[in-house]
Every structure is written in C-alpha cells, then in structure tokens.
Design a protein around this motif. Structure first.
Motif, mmCIF file in Angstrom:
data_model
loop_
_atom_site.group_PDB
_atom_site.id
_atom_site.type_symbol
_atom_site.label_atom_id
_atom_site.label_comp_id
_atom_site.label_asym_id
_atom_site.label_seq_id
_atom_site.Cartn_x
_atom_site.Cartn_y
_atom_site.Cartn_z
ATOM 1 N N MET A 115 0.675 -1.164 0.036
ATOM 2 C CA MET A 115 -0.505 0.114 -0.220
ATOM 3 C C MET A 115 0.877 0.995 0.122
ATOM 4 O O MET A 115 1.986 1.282 0.807
ATOM 5 C CB MET A 115 -0.619 0.247 1.339
ATOM 6 N N THR A 116 0.570 2.251 -0.330
ATOM 7 C CA THR A 116 1.363 3.516 -0.884
ATOM 8 C C THR A 116 -0.053 4.878 -0.838
ATOM 9 O O THR A 116 -0.693 4.523 -0.837
ATOM 10 C CB THR A 116 2.033 3.623 -2.526
ATOM 11 N N ILE A 117 0.819 5.627 0.254
ATOM 12 C CA ILE A 117 -0.113 6.881 0.664
ATOM 13 C C ILE A 117 0.363 8.077 -0.511
ATOM 14 O O ILE A 117 1.271 8.452 0.082
ATOM 15 C CB ILE A 117 0.289 7.252 1.828
ATOM 16 N N HIS A 118 -0.237 8.259 -1.166
ATOM 17 C CA HIS A 118 0.271 9.645 -1.762
ATOM 18 C C HIS A 118 -0.262 10.959 -1.814
ATOM 19 O O HIS A 118 -1.445 11.631 -1.027
ATOM 20 C CB HIS A 118 -0.482 9.522 -3.610
ATOM 21 N N ARG A 119 0.619 12.424 -1.740
ATOM 22 C CA ARG A 119 0.459 13.120 -2.079
ATOM 23 C C ARG A 119 -0.828 13.793 -2.735
ATOM 24 O O ARG A 119 -0.225 13.898 -4.095
ATOM 25 C CB ARG A 119 1.462 13.990 -1.549
ATOM 26 N N ALA A 120 -1.870 14.174 -2.934
ATOM 27 C CA ALA A 120 -3.015 14.886 -3.790
ATOM 28 C C ALA A 120 -2.772 16.138 -3.478
ATOM 29 O O ALA A 120 -3.907 16.441 -2.812
ATOM 30 C CB ALA A 120 -4.070 13.802 -3.795
ATOM 31 N N ILE A 121 -3.280 16.519 -4.485
ATOM 32 C CA ILE A 121 -4.211 18.112 -4.849
ATOM 33 C C ILE A 121 -4.914 18.719 -5.013
ATOM 34 O O ILE A 121 -5.492 17.728 -5.829
ATOM 35 C CB ILE A 121 -2.816 19.224 -5.268
ATOM 36 N N PHE A 146 -6.721 13.597 6.184
ATOM 37 C CA PHE A 146 -7.407 15.269 6.278
ATOM 38 C C PHE A 146 -6.131 15.940 6.865
ATOM 39 O O PHE A 146 -5.080 15.741 7.873
ATOM 40 C CB PHE A 146 -8.257 15.539 6.604
ATOM 41 N N PRO A 147 -5.559 17.327 7.046
ATOM 42 C CA PRO A 147 -5.424 18.649 7.582
ATOM 43 C C PRO A 147 -4.997 18.359 9.119
ATOM 44 O O PRO A 147 -6.240 18.406 9.473
ATOM 45 C CB PRO A 147 -5.486 19.746 6.666
ATOM 46 N N HIS A 148 -4.298 18.218 9.946
ATOM 47 C CA HIS A 148 -4.764 18.363 11.201
ATOM 48 C C HIS A 148 -4.599 19.817 12.068
ATOM 49 O O HIS A 148 -4.745 19.709 13.112
ATOM 50 C CB HIS A 148 -3.585 17.871 12.087
ATOM 51 N N GLY A 149 -5.014 20.494 11.312
ATOM 52 C CA GLY A 149 -5.068 22.376 11.926
ATOM 53 C C GLY A 149 -5.270 23.294 10.785
ATOM 54 O O GLY A 149 -5.636 22.572 9.462
ATOM 55 N N PRO A 150 -5.172 24.207 10.673
ATOM 56 C CA PRO A 150 -5.944 25.695 10.199
ATOM 57 C C PRO A 150 -5.413 25.500 8.295
ATOM 58 O O PRO A 150 -5.852 25.991 7.361
ATOM 59 C CB PRO A 150 -5.309 26.599 11.052
ATOM 60 N N ASP A 151 -3.686 25.273 8.799
ATOM 61 C CA ASP A 151 -3.319 24.961 7.845
ATOM 62 C C ASP A 151 -3.856 23.762 6.773
ATOM 63 O O ASP A 151 -3.491 22.667 6.870
ATOM 64 C CB ASP A 151 -1.960 25.479 7.496
ATOM 65 N N ARG A 152 -4.179 24.095 5.256
ATOM 66 C CA ARG A 152 -5.087 23.484 4.329
ATOM 67 C C ARG A 152 -3.746 22.236 3.698
ATOM 68 O O ARG A 152 -4.496 21.348 2.642
ATOM 69 C CB ARG A 152 -5.619 23.987 3.744
ATOM 70 N N SER A 153 -2.631 23.286 3.644
ATOM 71 C CA SER A 153 -1.711 22.058 3.148
ATOM 72 C C SER A 153 -0.358 21.730 3.633
ATOM 73 O O SER A 153 0.444 20.813 3.083
ATOM 74 C CB SER A 153 -0.894 23.338 2.269
ATOM 75 N N ASP A 154 -0.599 21.830 5.305
ATOM 76 C CA ASP A 154 0.022 20.972 6.015
ATOM 77 C C ASP A 154 -0.423 19.509 6.579
ATOM 78 O O ASP A 154 -1.294 19.414 6.963
ATOM 79 C CB ASP A 154 0.224 22.069 7.348
ATOM 80 N N ILE A 155 -0.038 18.096 5.611
ATOM 81 C CA ILE A 155 -0.019 17.256 5.539
ATOM 82 C C ILE A 155 1.120 16.492 6.483
ATOM 83 O O ILE A 155 1.666 15.899 6.082
ATOM 84 C CB ILE A 155 -0.497 16.548 4.349
ATOM 85 N N SER A 156 0.852 15.970 7.413
ATOM 86 C CA SER A 156 0.708 14.868 8.344
ATOM 87 C C SER A 156 0.491 12.875 7.147
ATOM 88 O O SER A 156 0.207 12.606 7.665
ATOM 89 C CB SER A 156 0.461 14.430 10.150
ATOM 90 N N PRO A 162 -8.684 24.406 -4.755
ATOM 91 C CA PRO A 162 -8.264 24.336 -5.953
ATOM 92 C C PRO A 162 -6.639 24.450 -4.716
ATOM 93 O O PRO A 162 -6.151 25.621 -4.400
ATOM 94 C CB PRO A 162 -7.814 24.771 -6.984
ATOM 95 N N GLY A 163 -5.668 24.302 -4.575
ATOM 96 C CA GLY A 163 -4.598 24.266 -4.058
ATOM 97 C C GLY A 163 -4.758 23.191 -3.108
ATOM 98 O O GLY A 163 -3.290 23.666 -2.080
ATOM 99 N N ASP A 164 -5.583 22.895 -1.896
ATOM 100 C CA ASP A 164 -5.670 21.863 -0.857
ATOM 101 C C ASP A 164 -4.854 20.436 -1.020
ATOM 102 O O ASP A 164 -4.659 19.599 -1.968
ATOM 103 C CB ASP A 164 -6.996 21.990 -0.632
ATOM 104 N N VAL A 165 -4.646 20.104 0.168
ATOM 105 C CA VAL A 165 -3.648 18.976 -0.021
ATOM 106 C C VAL A 165 -4.118 17.553 0.706
ATOM 107 O O VAL A 165 -4.725 18.258 1.128
ATOM 108 C CB VAL A 165 -1.878 19.244 1.329
ATOM 109 N N LEU A 166 -4.561 16.997 0.480
ATOM 110 C CA LEU A 166 -5.258 15.824 0.918
ATOM 111 C C LEU A 166 -3.968 14.370 0.663
ATOM 112 O O LEU A 166 -3.182 14.200 -0.485
ATOM 113 C CB LEU A 166 -5.636 14.997 0.369
ATOM 114 N N GLY A 167 -4.300 13.131 2.113
ATOM 115 C CA GLY A 167 -3.176 12.292 2.039
ATOM 116 C C GLY A 167 -4.274 11.724 0.330
ATOM 117 O O GLY A 167 -5.175 11.398 1.189
ATOM 118 N N VAL A 168 -3.319 10.358 0.083
ATOM 119 C CA VAL A 168 -4.677 9.644 -0.791
ATOM 120 C C VAL A 168 -3.594 7.902 -0.794
ATOM 121 O O VAL A 168 -2.793 7.811 -0.740
ATOM 122 C CB VAL A 168 -5.250 9.897 -2.475
ATOM 123 N N ASN A 169 -4.507 6.859 -0.142
ATOM 124 C CA ASN A 169 -4.218 5.678 -0.775
ATOM 125 C C ASN A 169 -4.230 4.580 -1.940
ATOM 126 O O ASN A 169 -5.284 5.232 -1.966
ATOM 127 C CB ASN A 169 -4.176 4.925 0.829
#
Length: 293
Positions: A1-7, A45-55, A111-118
């Motif tokens: 399984m891979t977890i991808h960074r998606a915009i 999903f982002p863990h805080g108010p910064d919508r591009s900061d994904i752990s 547009p520009g927000d970030v999510l992780g996707v497996n």
C-alpha cells in the motif's frame, strides 16, 4: 500500500448535499480507469488550519503509522467516483452535513488544498455467470452506483434503487431506470432493509444474479442477516457494505469505553478459520447490537 500526496484541482457542487472534489497527483497514475466500480480509498486530512500541512503516514507491513513527532492526520474512507490516470486525476464525491472532519473540510475546499490518498480497494465482485443485478444504496452509495453502472456490460440487466433525503438531490445516472425513494440518510429511519426484501423477496431465483447494497452500517446489519440467514444466499451472490454510522464520533467513544476484555472478545470473533467471513460479520454485528453499539 502506498499513501500519495494529492492536490485539489477542482471543486464542483453537484447538489445541495453533495460536492465533487477532483484530486491531482503523480501517484494517481497508478489508479486504473477500469478499476472496480466501488473502489474505496482512505483520505488523510490536514490536522490544523493550514490546509496544505498534511502529516502523511508511513506505510508499514501492518498498515501505516504516523511519523515520529508529527500529529496524527484525521482519516476518513470514501469511494472513488471516477479515475483519469492519463491526467493523474480522481474524483471523490462528498456528502455534505453539518459536522465531521470531511464535511467541514470540503465546505471550504479550493484548488491547492492537500490531502493524503492511499491505493484503492474494490469490493464489488459479481459471479462469473452474472446476467442481472440489483444495486441498492442511500446517498453515500450514489457515487459507487454511478461508477458501477458505467462499468456494467450492456447485456447485464440492472435494477437500481436509491434512498435520498429528498427529490431535490436526485442526480442523473447512466444507462438505466432508477427507483428513487426518499427518507433515511440521517434524517429519519433508513428503509434499506425494507427496500432489499422487496427487491429480492423469499423464493427469488438467484441464478445469474447478484445483489450489492451500501449505506448506513446499522441498517445493513438487518440486510446482511436477511440475505445470508433467511435467503441463505452464498457470499458469491451478494455484497453488503456499511458506509457510515450515525454519530460516528460518539460510537467510537462508546466502543473505546468498553472493558478491555470485551474489546478483546470482539477482536477474537474474527479468528475462527472455519466460519465464512459473512457469518463472522453477522456474529460480530450481533454482539455489537447486544452491547448497544
């Protein structure tokens, strides 16, 4: 399984209660346009108010884990509405409501927000002799129903029944006549069990047939028992998929509050190698009901 960074590439309102988000990313080229119609993915999903900061979690042999020193990314499961590997895009349709991590996020998605996707996993698995099928879902299953219809060969007769909050949120579906019913979906009691028993009454000849049902998890406990225990269908003739639980956060809190021995008992219910998975699921769900969950 891979977890991808998606915009987020695009955000498109579909109805008053559903929004489509198009995600773009290099890793999404691995998604296949011919994949199983009810494929699901986990979104981080982002863990805080910064919508591009994904752990983004790190994948392991047992699944994934949060990088040391980083916060845990909230995670929710969604089906894939469409895949376009040539443009590195997937579509995910979100049901809107007034609470929850995902719904809160999508309300302000841009547009520009970030999510992780497996990587996706599909559950729809009709028998080799498929000649007809019945697809039944509430609003959360609507994206999967649409994609399943797009992927179904023309010679397969398909009946579709969808339970929506109301006629104002009906969406066009490809290539078949749909029975729309109104109710359930967290607004009143789900009628999924009633709809399934009416569509597949006792005595139905299941030769060449397949039943796929998705929606509120608690309502589908009755559906699973009906198809498996009352109609005695083999697991190859149906798939029942719980998509959501009312007041999920409260449910999780009550589950975690169970005595450790009870939680260990629930986990152990899955360890019988002799019993088929559908029967193990019924046993597990029955015990949850006994516990008020």
């Amino acid at each position: 399984m891979t977890i991808h960074r998606a915009i987020v590439a695009r955000v498109q309102p579909l109805t008053a209660t559903m929004t489509r988000v198009t995600l773009h990313g290099e890793g999404l080229t691995a998604f296949e346009s011919t994949g199983v119609g009810d494929e699901y993915i986990r979104l981080f999903f982002p863990h805080g108010p910064d919508r591009s900061d994904i752990s983004l979690p790190i994948t392991t042999e047992k699944g994934w884990e949060t990088p040391e020193g980083r916060p845990v990314a909230p995670m929710r499961t969604y089906t894939v509405r469409a895949v376009r590997p040539e443009s590195r895009e997937i579509d995910v349709d979100f049901v809107l409501h007034d609470h929850g991590v995902a719904s809160t996020w999508v309300a302000d998605a841009q547009p520009g927000d970030v999510l992780g996707v497996n990587d996706p996993t599909g559950l729809y698995s009709p028998p080799d002799d498929l000649a007809w099928q019945v697809l039944i879902a509430d609003q959360t299953g609507l994206p999967a129903v649409a994609r399943l219809l797009e992927n179904t060969p023309a010679e397969v007769a398909t009946r579709v029944i969808v339970e929506l909050p109301g006629p104002e949120v009906v969406q066009p579906l490809p290539g078949t006549k749909v029975t729309w019913t109104y109710g359930g979906n967290g607004h009143e009691a789900s009628r999924l069990a009633e709809l399934v028993s009416a569509a597949i009454p006792a005595g139905t000849d299941m030769t060449g047939g397949y039943v796929w049902v998705a929606g509120e998890t608690n309502a589908l406990r009755t559906v699973r028992r009906y198809l498996r225990k009352e109609l005695r269908l083999p697991a190859t003739r149906f798939k029942v998929v719980g998509y959501w639980i009312p007041n999920a956060d409260s449910w999780n809190e009550r589950y975690e509050a169970l005595p450790e021995a009870v939680r260990a008992e629930l986990v152990a219910l899955w360890d019988d190698p002799v019993v088929e998975e559908e029967d193990l699921t019924i046993r597990y769900e029955s015990r949850l009901s006994d516990l008020g969950l």
